[in-house]
Motif scaffolding. Sequence first.
Motif, PDB file in Angstrom:
ATOM      1  N   ILE A  11     135.534 -35.552 -27.708  1.00 29.48           N
ATOM      2  CA  ILE A  11     134.966 -35.400 -26.627  1.00 29.48           C
ATOM      3  C   ILE A  11     135.911 -35.594 -25.549  1.00 29.48           C
ATOM      4  O   ILE A  11     136.146 -36.656 -25.261  1.00 29.48           O
ATOM      5  CB  ILE A  11     133.320 -35.760 -25.887  1.00 29.48           C
ATOM      6  N   SER A  12     136.132 -34.349 -24.426  1.00 30.53           N
ATOM      7  CA  SER A  12     137.664 -34.423 -23.652  1.00 30.53           C
ATOM      8  C   SER A  12     137.874 -33.564 -22.699  1.00 30.53           C
ATOM      9  O   SER A  12     137.219 -32.557 -22.797  1.00 30.53           O
ATOM     10  CB  SER A  12     139.096 -35.212 -24.876  1.00 30.53           C
ATOM     11  N   ASN A  13     138.439 -33.822 -21.617  1.00 34.09           N
ATOM     12  CA  ASN A  13     139.448 -32.580 -20.666  1.00 34.09           C
ATOM     13  C   ASN A  13     138.378 -31.492 -19.606  1.00 34.09           C
ATOM     14  O   ASN A  13     137.624 -30.565 -19.444  1.00 34.09           O
ATOM     15  CB  ASN A  13     139.172 -30.828 -21.566  1.00 34.09           C
ATOM     16  N   THR A  49     133.278 -25.984 -32.458  1.00 36.49           N
ATOM     17  CA  THR A  49     133.936 -25.932 -31.704  1.00 36.49           C
ATOM     18  C   THR A  49     133.940 -24.868 -30.625  1.00 36.49           C
ATOM     19  O   THR A  49     135.009 -24.121 -30.073  1.00 36.49           O
ATOM     20  CB  THR A  49     135.899 -25.586 -32.748  1.00 36.49           C
ATOM     21  N   PRO A  50     133.354 -24.917 -29.227  1.00 37.20           N
ATOM     22  CA  PRO A  50     132.526 -24.150 -29.252  1.00 37.20           C
ATOM     23  C   PRO A  50     133.837 -23.976 -27.730  1.00 37.20           C
ATOM     24  O   PRO A  50     134.197 -24.933 -26.716  1.00 37.20           O
ATOM     25  CB  PRO A  50     131.975 -24.555 -28.142  1.00 37.20           C
ATOM     26  N   GLY A  51     134.208 -22.998 -27.427  1.00 33.07           N
ATOM     27  CA  GLY A  51     135.072 -22.226 -26.494  1.00 33.07           C
ATOM     28  C   GLY A  51     134.934 -22.365 -24.947  1.00 33.07           C
ATOM     29  O   GLY A  51     135.560 -22.185 -24.086  1.00 33.07           O
ATOM     30  N   LEU A  59     132.222 -31.901 -34.343  1.00 33.32           N
ATOM     31  CA  LEU A  59     131.897 -31.434 -33.292  1.00 33.32           C
ATOM     32  C   LEU A  59     133.600 -31.344 -32.814  1.00 33.32           C
ATOM     33  O   LEU A  59     133.671 -32.579 -32.037  1.00 33.32           O
ATOM     34  CB  LEU A  59     130.883 -32.034 -32.601  1.00 33.32           C
ATOM     35  N   ASP A  60     133.928 -30.285 -31.859  1.00 30.71           N
ATOM     36  CA  ASP A  60     135.452 -30.531 -31.257  1.00 30.71           C
ATOM     37  C   ASP A  60     134.516 -30.519 -30.009  1.00 30.71           C
ATOM     38  O   ASP A  60     134.387 -28.879 -30.017  1.00 30.71           O
ATOM     39  CB  ASP A  60     136.361 -29.920 -31.832  1.00 30.71           C
ATOM     40  N   LEU A  61     135.010 -30.705 -28.934  1.00 30.42           N
ATOM     41  CA  LEU A  61     134.626 -30.221 -27.667  1.00 30.42           C
ATOM     42  C   LEU A  61     136.059 -30.898 -27.028  1.00 30.42           C
ATOM     43  O   LEU A  61     135.687 -32.057 -25.852  1.00 30.42           O
ATOM     44  CB  LEU A  61     133.492 -31.134 -26.391  1.00 30.42           C
ATOM     45  N   THR A  62     136.566 -30.473 -26.551  1.00 26.88           N
ATOM     46  CA  THR A  62     138.124 -30.414 -25.594  1.00 26.88           C
ATOM     47  C   THR A  62     138.723 -29.699 -25.145  1.00 26.88           C
ATOM     48  O   THR A  62     139.567 -29.717 -24.837  1.00 26.88           O
ATOM     49  CB  THR A  62     138.966 -31.347 -27.298  1.00 26.88           C
ATOM     50  N   ALA A  63     138.115 -28.413 -25.652  1.00 25.62           N
ATOM     51  CA  ALA A  63     138.665 -26.703 -24.679  1.00 25.62           C
ATOM     52  C   ALA A  63     138.333 -27.830 -23.593  1.00 25.62           C
ATOM     53  O   ALA A  63     137.079 -28.372 -23.099  1.00 25.62           O
ATOM     54  CB  ALA A  63     137.863 -25.666 -25.219  1.00 25.62           C
ATOM     55  N   ASN A  64     138.685 -27.677 -22.088  1.00 19.74           N
ATOM     56  CA  ASN A  64     138.247 -27.392 -20.915  1.00 19.74           C
ATOM     57  C   ASN A  64     136.846 -26.685 -19.987  1.00 19.74           C
ATOM     58  O   ASN A  64     136.948 -25.534 -20.205  1.00 19.74           O
ATOM     59  CB  ASN A  64     139.118 -26.649 -20.084  1.00 19.74           C
ATOM     60  N   GLY A  65     136.143 -27.913 -19.412  1.00 16.69           N
ATOM     61  CA  GLY A  65     135.364 -28.528 -18.967  1.00 16.69           C
ATOM     62  C   GLY A  65     134.019 -27.001 -19.877  1.00 16.69           C
ATOM     63  O   GLY A  65     132.741 -26.538 -19.231  1.00 16.69           O
ATOM     64  N   VAL A  66     133.731 -26.959 -21.224  1.00 21.86           N
ATOM     65  CA  VAL A  66     132.722 -27.072 -21.776  1.00 21.86           C
ATOM     66  C   VAL A  66     131.854 -27.512 -22.174  1.00 21.86           C
ATOM     67  O   VAL A  66     131.468 -28.720 -21.614  1.00 21.86           O
ATOM     68  CB  VAL A  66     133.203 -26.043 -23.211  1.00 21.86           C
ATOM     69  N   THR A  87     127.855 -23.633 -24.160  1.00 24.20           N
ATOM     70  CA  THR A  87     126.941 -22.808 -25.619  1.00 24.20           C
ATOM     71  C   THR A  87     125.277 -23.862 -25.947  1.00 24.20           C
ATOM     72  O   THR A  87     125.360 -24.993 -25.069  1.00 24.20           O
ATOM     73  CB  THR A  87     127.425 -22.748 -26.511  1.00 24.20           C
ATOM     74  N   SER A  88     124.405 -23.798 -26.424  1.00 24.35           N
ATOM     75  CA  SER A  88     123.746 -24.466 -26.482  1.00 24.35           C
ATOM     76  C   SER A  88     123.280 -24.982 -28.277  1.00 24.35           C
ATOM     77  O   SER A  88     123.127 -23.722 -28.696  1.00 24.35           O
ATOM     78  CB  SER A  88     122.293 -23.991 -26.279  1.00 24.35           C
ATOM     79  N   ILE A  89     122.897 -25.949 -28.586  1.00 28.28           N
ATOM     80  CA  ILE A  89     122.586 -25.847 -29.949  1.00 28.28           C
ATOM     81  C   ILE A  89     121.418 -27.306 -29.955  1.00 28.28           C
ATOM     82  O   ILE A  89     120.732 -28.008 -29.419  1.00 28.28           O
ATOM     83  CB  ILE A  89     124.384 -26.627 -30.675  1.00 28.28           C
ATOM     84  N   GLY A  90     120.750 -27.381 -31.294  1.00 28.25           N
ATOM     85  CA  GLY A  90     120.037 -28.135 -32.115  1.00 28.25           C
ATOM     86  C   GLY A  90     118.432 -27.266 -31.750  1.00 28.25           C
ATOM     87  O   GLY A  90     117.745 -26.389 -31.099  1.00 28.25           O
ATOM     88  N   PRO A  91     117.597 -28.321 -32.419  1.00 29.51           N
ATOM     89  CA  PRO A  91     118.150 -29.314 -33.976  1.00 29.51           C
ATOM     90  C   PRO A  91     118.376 -28.423 -34.791  1.00 29.51           C
ATOM     91  O   PRO A  91     118.671 -27.880 -34.541  1.00 29.51           O
ATOM     92  CB  PRO A  91     116.881 -29.895 -34.394  1.00 29.51           C
ATOM     93  N   LYS A  92     119.936 -29.506 -35.446  1.00 30.11           N
ATOM     94  CA  LYS A  92     121.232 -28.389 -36.089  1.00 30.11           C
ATOM     95  C   LYS A  92     122.104 -30.046 -36.667  1.00 30.11           C
ATOM     96  O   LYS A  92     122.127 -31.131 -36.384  1.00 30.11           O
ATOM     97  CB  LYS A  92     121.577 -28.026 -35.458  1.00 30.11           C
ATOM     98  N   VAL A  93     122.198 -29.740 -38.249  1.00 30.40           N
ATOM     99  CA  VAL A  93     123.320 -30.716 -38.593  1.00 30.40           C
ATOM    100  C   VAL A  93     124.414 -29.841 -38.917  1.00 30.40           C
ATOM    101  O   VAL A  93     124.059 -28.481 -39.234  1.00 30.40           O
ATOM    102  CB  VAL A  93     122.738 -30.566 -39.268  1.00 30.40           C
ATOM    103  N   ILE A  94     125.302 -30.495 -38.810  1.00 31.23           N
ATOM    104  CA  ILE A  94     126.785 -29.433 -37.965  1.00 31.23           C
ATOM    105  C   ILE A  94     127.265 -29.792 -39.291  1.00 31.23           C
ATOM    106  O   ILE A  94     127.731 -31.159 -39.474  1.00 31.23           O
ATOM    107  CB  ILE A  94     127.532 -30.225 -36.929  1.00 31.23           C
ATOM    108  N   ASN A  95     127.533 -29.487 -40.585  1.00 30.37           N
ATOM    109  CA  ASN A  95     128.187 -29.987 -41.341  1.00 30.37           C
ATOM    110  C   ASN A  95     129.787 -29.846 -41.739  1.00 30.37           C
ATOM    111  O   ASN A  95     130.318 -29.149 -42.378  1.00 30.37           O
ATOM    112  CB  ASN A  95     128.298 -29.479 -42.751  1.00 30.37           C
ATOM    113  N   GLY A  96     130.411 -30.679 -40.719  1.00 22.32           N
ATOM    114  CA  GLY A  96     131.843 -30.471 -40.392  1.00 22.32           C
ATOM    115  C   GLY A  96     131.653 -31.887 -38.960  1.00 22.32           C
ATOM    116  O   GLY A  96     130.936 -32.763 -39.321  1.00 22.32           O
TER     117      GLY A  96
END
Length: 609
Positions: A477-479, A438-440, A454-461, A443-452
Amino acid sequence: MTTIILIFAVSLFVVALMVLSSLNDEKIARNALHAVKSFATGESGLEDILYRIKFSKQYNATETLSLNNGSATISSAASANEVFATSTGDVSGHIRRLGTYLQKSTSEVEFHYGVQVGEGGLVMENNSRVYGNVYSNGSIIGSPGAKITNDVWVAGGTQGVPNQEWTATTADFQFGRRIGSNDQLDIAQSFQTSTTAPINKISLYLKKVGVPPNVTVQINKNNGSEPGKNGADIITSGTLSANLVTANYAWVDVTFTSAPTLTASTTYWLLIDAARDDSNYWVIGLDGADAYPYGTGKWSPNWGAGNPTWNAAGGDFTFQIWMGGVETSIEGMVIGGNAHAHRIENTTVTSSAFSVIFIDSTANGDVSTDVLQDCSSSIDGDAAYNTKVNCTVDGVETTPNSQVPADPPPQNMPISQGQMDQLEDDAAAGGILNGDFTPGSSTSIGPKVINGNLDLTANGVVLTLTGTVHVKGYVDISNGSTVQLDSSYGAESGVLLADSWIEIANNGIFRGSGQSGSYVMLLSFSDCLGSGGSCSTNDAAIELHNNALGAIFYAAGGLIYVHNGVNATELTGYKMQLIQTASITYEQGLANAQFSAGPGASWQIQTWR
């Protein structure tokens, strides 16, 4: 004495000429030999660097290889996706210089339609739109004002389970290459169906070595104990797309150009016609027990020869035969181009219509059908039919119609199970991030497995993908949050995978790398089809609430639910529903969308000189 001296002088002159000629010939031969050695030395150096690149071995920008009493000096300049290499062979001062250019290939996924739908079909509510073509393996059901602007194809329905199959695998069987002294190129499996019905598709359990080309797959009649080879013996054919096959075993579908009816309890042959390439070939599963009761596997060095030789494969190949006979339709729609379906009902077709049943509909062009009934207005063009009830035709009428259109064959989905498995492996190569992500902030990511999740609901991330990312949970993904590709992707596209649902709301933004033809693909493995399970708000695998241009959405086995006011670039799913005023705009570039990760990503020689 004068004569003797003269003869002796002439003889010496002749002998000297012969000696000089011999010495010159020897020099020429020696130079030619050194030139050949120099060429072989230089090419050996080039092949050495190619081997190191292909198999990720260590190498320096400059290398020296000693061979043939000479040396090869190898120089290379490399980037992430290309390598320029030269090799200079030097044997006794004889120089041969060779060069090659390698480029990392991409996994090419072809999206030829604005919307491609599996057997679940497409539902379009009031005033929803698809700007482009649609190919659906299930029915298309519309409400008032629903419109597709271009051509529409609805395939004849496929039965839910294979009519015939053999899935046991005890050994590998290679074909399309020489093994020992035999050209083991073409293979065939005989089978019988239990019902008389159209054949819709076949599935093969296979893998590939290297990069073989596409091959032709046929259904042939039986001739004694082998496939018939005359033109009339070939019932239908299709193409096994090499890009759908990976280096690991997986089931791959092959559809045909037509869907002919097979007769129950009659022997047919499933035949694969491959060319010889000892470095790029195919491997199919084989059951050495040879226990399939209605056929067996065989191979041939050239099935199309005047008198082809067929040899026992030592068992049965792994295969599935899928039959049709399930009625599909287009109902309650406006079609801006041509329409093809088994049944067309309560529909306006701007161009021509091709169906078995055309009822309560109209066409501005021609109609070819079996039953023409209760036309909502006159047919503007010509009409060919066998039965007509309550219809007016302005053009020429042809009855009986000896060429009633057959149901369109189903289309393969553009990404195979093997390719999806490979994408998961690509993500796993970058390691695992445990827990929800849940990045606030950006940020950058990959290649990667997220064992959970992915929350991209913070404004403008802004989340920048630097490789394939596999989310084991859901993606929200929102906001105004953004998912984009790193600039290193260039003109290629990248992938975000999710085992559960994907939901986009409140102006989620998607961007490629910044170059034309680059897209973000969001792929869900969820099997949500409208109820139950771990699904989005409206029980879907992928749910879109707002504009999503710049992204490709793919639901491998579930429902894509599109809300009103949504504009999307391309949707592909097992089932799809567009609610009021939702629209999809197809981009021509998607016909050759390329992805930097996946089964096709390997080094390929572009030039060799």
